[in-house]
Write a protein that holds these residues in place. Structure first.
Motif, PDB file in Angstrom:
ATOM      1  N   LEU A 206      56.520  40.017  44.069  1.00  0.00           N
ATOM      2  CA  LEU A 206      55.982  40.294  45.402  1.00  0.00           C
ATOM      3  C   LEU A 206      56.051  41.778  45.763  1.00  0.00           C
ATOM      4  CD1 LEU A 206      57.310  37.215  47.414  1.00  0.00           C
ATOM      5  CD2 LEU A 206      54.917  37.762  46.870  1.00  0.00           C
ATOM      6  N   ALA A 207      56.930  42.514  45.087  1.00  0.00           N
ATOM      7  CA  ALA A 207      57.051  43.947  45.342  1.00  0.00           C
ATOM      8  C   ALA A 207      55.972  44.765  44.634  1.00  0.00           C
ATOM      9  CB  ALA A 207      58.437  44.434  44.905  1.00  0.00           C
ATOM     10  N   GLN A 208      55.213  44.116  43.759  1.00  0.00           N
ATOM     11  CA  GLN A 208      54.184  44.847  43.010  1.00  0.00           C
ATOM     12  C   GLN A 208      52.979  45.122  43.907  1.00  0.00           C
ATOM     13  OE1 GLN A 208      55.214  46.019  40.059  1.00  0.00           O
ATOM     14  NE2 GLN A 208      57.006  44.915  40.795  1.00  0.00           N
ATOM     15  N   PRO A 209      52.451  46.351  43.846  1.00  0.00           N
ATOM     16  CA  PRO A 209      51.345  46.719  44.748  1.00  0.00           C
ATOM     17  C   PRO A 209      50.076  45.888  44.541  1.00  0.00           C
ATOM     18  CG  PRO A 209      51.742  48.434  43.090  1.00  0.00           C
ATOM     19  CD  PRO A 209      52.887  47.470  43.006  1.00  0.00           C
ATOM     20  N   GLY A 210      49.873  45.364  43.337  1.00  0.00           N
ATOM     21  CA  GLY A 210      48.664  44.583  43.089  1.00  0.00           C
ATOM     22  C   GLY A 210      48.767  43.132  43.506  1.00  0.00           C
ATOM     23  N   VAL A 211      49.978  42.647  43.801  1.00  0.00           N
ATOM     24  CA  VAL A 211      50.195  41.225  44.116  1.00  0.00           C
ATOM     25  C   VAL A 211      50.220  41.029  45.624  1.00  0.00           C
ATOM     26  CG1 VAL A 211      51.754  39.250  43.880  1.00  0.00           C
ATOM     27  CG2 VAL A 211      51.467  40.852  41.966  1.00  0.00           C
TER      28      VAL A 211
ATOM     29  N   PRO B 270      38.980  47.463  42.240  1.00  0.00           N
ATOM     30  CA  PRO B 270      37.606  47.981  42.095  1.00  0.00           C
ATOM     31  C   PRO B 270      36.851  47.430  40.891  1.00  0.00           C
ATOM     32  CG  PRO B 270      39.224  49.667  41.505  1.00  0.00           C
ATOM     33  CD  PRO B 270      39.980  48.519  42.095  1.00  0.00           C
ATOM     34  N   SER B 271      37.580  46.866  39.908  1.00  0.00           N
ATOM     35  CA  SER B 271      36.893  46.353  38.715  1.00  0.00           C
ATOM     36  C   SER B 271      37.764  45.314  38.027  1.00  0.00           C
ATOM     37  CB  SER B 271      36.605  47.500  37.734  1.00  0.00           C
ATOM     38  OG  SER B 271      37.822  48.009  37.216  1.00  0.00           O
ATOM     39  N   ASP B 272      37.159  44.607  37.070  1.00  0.00           N
ATOM     40  CA  ASP B 272      37.920  43.639  36.273  1.00  0.00           C
ATOM     41  C   ASP B 272      39.030  44.340  35.498  1.00  0.00           C
ATOM     42  OD1 ASP B 272      36.205  41.742  37.196  1.00  0.00           O
ATOM     43  OD2 ASP B 272      35.029  41.575  35.346  1.00  0.00           O
ATOM     44  N   THR B 273      38.715  45.520  34.982  1.00  0.00           N
ATOM     45  CA  THR B 273      39.721  46.275  34.225  1.00  0.00           C
ATOM     46  C   THR B 273      40.899  46.656  35.117  1.00  0.00           C
ATOM     47  OG1 THR B 273      37.980  47.174  32.800  1.00  0.00           O
ATOM     48  CG2 THR B 273      40.100  48.303  32.785  1.00  0.00           C
ATOM     49  N   ALA B 274      40.616  47.052  36.340  1.00  0.00           N
ATOM     50  CA  ALA B 274      41.677  47.406  37.284  1.00  0.00           C
ATOM     51  C   ALA B 274      42.544  46.180  37.611  1.00  0.00           C
ATOM     52  CB  ALA B 274      41.079  47.994  38.550  1.00  0.00           C
ATOM     53  N   LEU B 275      41.906  45.009  37.715  1.00  0.00           N
ATOM     54  CA  LEU B 275      42.656  43.771  37.960  1.00  0.00           C
ATOM     55  C   LEU B 275      43.597  43.479  36.794  1.00  0.00           C
ATOM     56  CD1 LEU B 275      43.237  41.182  39.569  1.00  0.00           C
ATOM     57  CD2 LEU B 275      41.278  40.137  38.409  1.00  0.00           C
ATOM     58  N   ILE B 276      43.083  43.619  35.574  1.00  0.00           N
ATOM     59  CA  ILE B 276      43.917  43.396  34.383  1.00  0.00           C
ATOM     60  C   ILE B 276      45.072  44.396  34.352  1.00  0.00           C
ATOM     61  CG2 ILE B 276      43.941  43.526  31.853  1.00  0.00           C
ATOM     62  CD1 ILE B 276      41.016  42.432  31.971  1.00  0.00           C
ATOM     63  N   ASP B 277      44.793  45.644  34.699  1.00  0.00           N
ATOM     64  CA  ASP B 277      45.847  46.669  34.727  1.00  0.00           C
ATOM     65  C   ASP B 277      46.925  46.315  35.753  1.00  0.00           C
ATOM     66  OD1 ASP B 277      44.580  48.120  32.761  1.00  0.00           O
ATOM     67  OD2 ASP B 277      43.611  49.535  34.153  1.00  0.00           O
ATOM     68  N   ALA B 278      46.506  45.801  36.901  1.00  0.00           N
ATOM     69  CA  ALA B 278      47.471  45.417  37.948  1.00  0.00           C
ATOM     70  C   ALA B 278      48.351  44.263  37.478  1.00  0.00           C
ATOM     71  CB  ALA B 278      46.729  45.045  39.232  1.00  0.00           C
ATOM     72  N   ILE B 279      47.741  43.291  36.784  1.00  0.00           N
ATOM     73  CA  ILE B 279      48.512  42.162  36.245  1.00  0.00           C
ATOM     74  C   ILE B 279      49.484  42.642  35.177  1.00  0.00           C
ATOM     75  CG2 ILE B 279      48.343  40.059  34.861  1.00  0.00           C
ATOM     76  CD1 ILE B 279      45.698  39.472  36.369  1.00  0.00           C
ATOM     77  N   ASN B 280      49.016  43.497  34.268  1.00  0.00           N
ATOM     78  CA  ASN B 280      49.887  44.030  33.213  1.00  0.00           C
ATOM     79  C   ASN B 280      51.041  44.833  33.796  1.00  0.00           C
ATOM     80  OD1 ASN B 280      48.414  42.854  31.161  1.00  0.00           O
ATOM     81  ND2 ASN B 280      47.135  44.663  30.796  1.00  0.00           N
ATOM     82  N   ALA B 281      50.764  45.594  34.855  1.00  0.00           N
ATOM     83  CA  ALA B 281      51.816  46.381  35.499  1.00  0.00           C
ATOM     84  C   ALA B 281      52.873  45.457  36.110  1.00  0.00           C
ATOM     85  CB  ALA B 281      51.217  47.286  36.575  1.00  0.00           C
TER      86      ALA B 281
END
Length: 198
Positions: free
Chosen positions: A132-137, A164-175
């Motif tokens: 929950l502390a992750q900026p993408g979640v 902004p993109s599918d790649t950015a979503l994947i990056d947020a999940i990986n982070a």
């Protein structure tokens, strides 16, 4: 007399006494090893909730051995004092019952760890807080944990913040996954599913 049925009761008591001291030292060492995991929990509560199977086995075996030696010592002493061999027999029966009970208790605990059960509540809460502390979640929709020996498997279904993109979503999940593994090193497997509905 019954006391004479023990060939050398003083030697038996001496051996049992030495064994008691050594086993107590072994148990103290095992309890010291378990202290970081037990924290403020009682031994019984830790035994019921612990996910450290190797420590459970060691502590259970040491407790059983110490209690068995204590029973044997008392049985031999009572047989010596009273001259009644019935105490020696009762001691042997008591030790047998004790060992069976401890074996069943440890077996049930270890079986649940081998088959798999959820991570302990403190670890699960830590996982929840880290994610929950992750900026993408934005929100955790579902969180499932599974303890496999010392490793934890995590399945997450989360609503992510707009990217902004599918790649950015994947990056947020990986982070989020990297942060989780860094904060909770026991997490070995993480399955992350972005969604908008529970």
């Amino acid at each position: 007399s019954g006391a004479e049925s023990l060939s050398n009761p003083w030697a038996a008591l001496a051996v049992l006494g030495i064994a008691l001291v050594l086993e107590a030292a072994s148990l103290a060492g095992a309890l010291k090893e378990s202290q970081p995991f037990r924290k403020q929990q009682s031994l019984w509560r830790w035994f019921r909730s612990s996910r450290q199977s190797e420590l459970l086995v060691v502590v259970g075996e040491d407790l059983a051995a110490l209690a068995g030696l204590a029973l044997a010592f008392v049985a031999v002493a009572l047989t010596m004092i009273t001259g009644m061999p019935v105490f020696d027999a009762l001691g042997s029966i008591g030790i047998g019952i004790l060992l069976v009970a401890v074996a069943i208790a440890v077996g049930l605990e270890v079986k649940s760890l081998l088959i798999g059960e959820s991570a302990d509540p403190a670890t699960e809460q830590q996982i929840r807080e880290v994610l929950l502390a992750q900026p993408g979640v934005a929100e955790l929709l579902h969180l499932i944990t599974l303890q496999l020996g010392n490793d934890v498997m995590v399945a997450v279904k989360a609503r992510m913040r707009p990217q902004p993109s599918d790649t950015a979503l994947i990056d947020a999940i990986n982070a989020a996954e990297r942060a989780l593994r860094a904060a909770v090193p026991t997490v070995r497997f993480c399955f992350f599913e972005p969604d908008i509905f529970a």
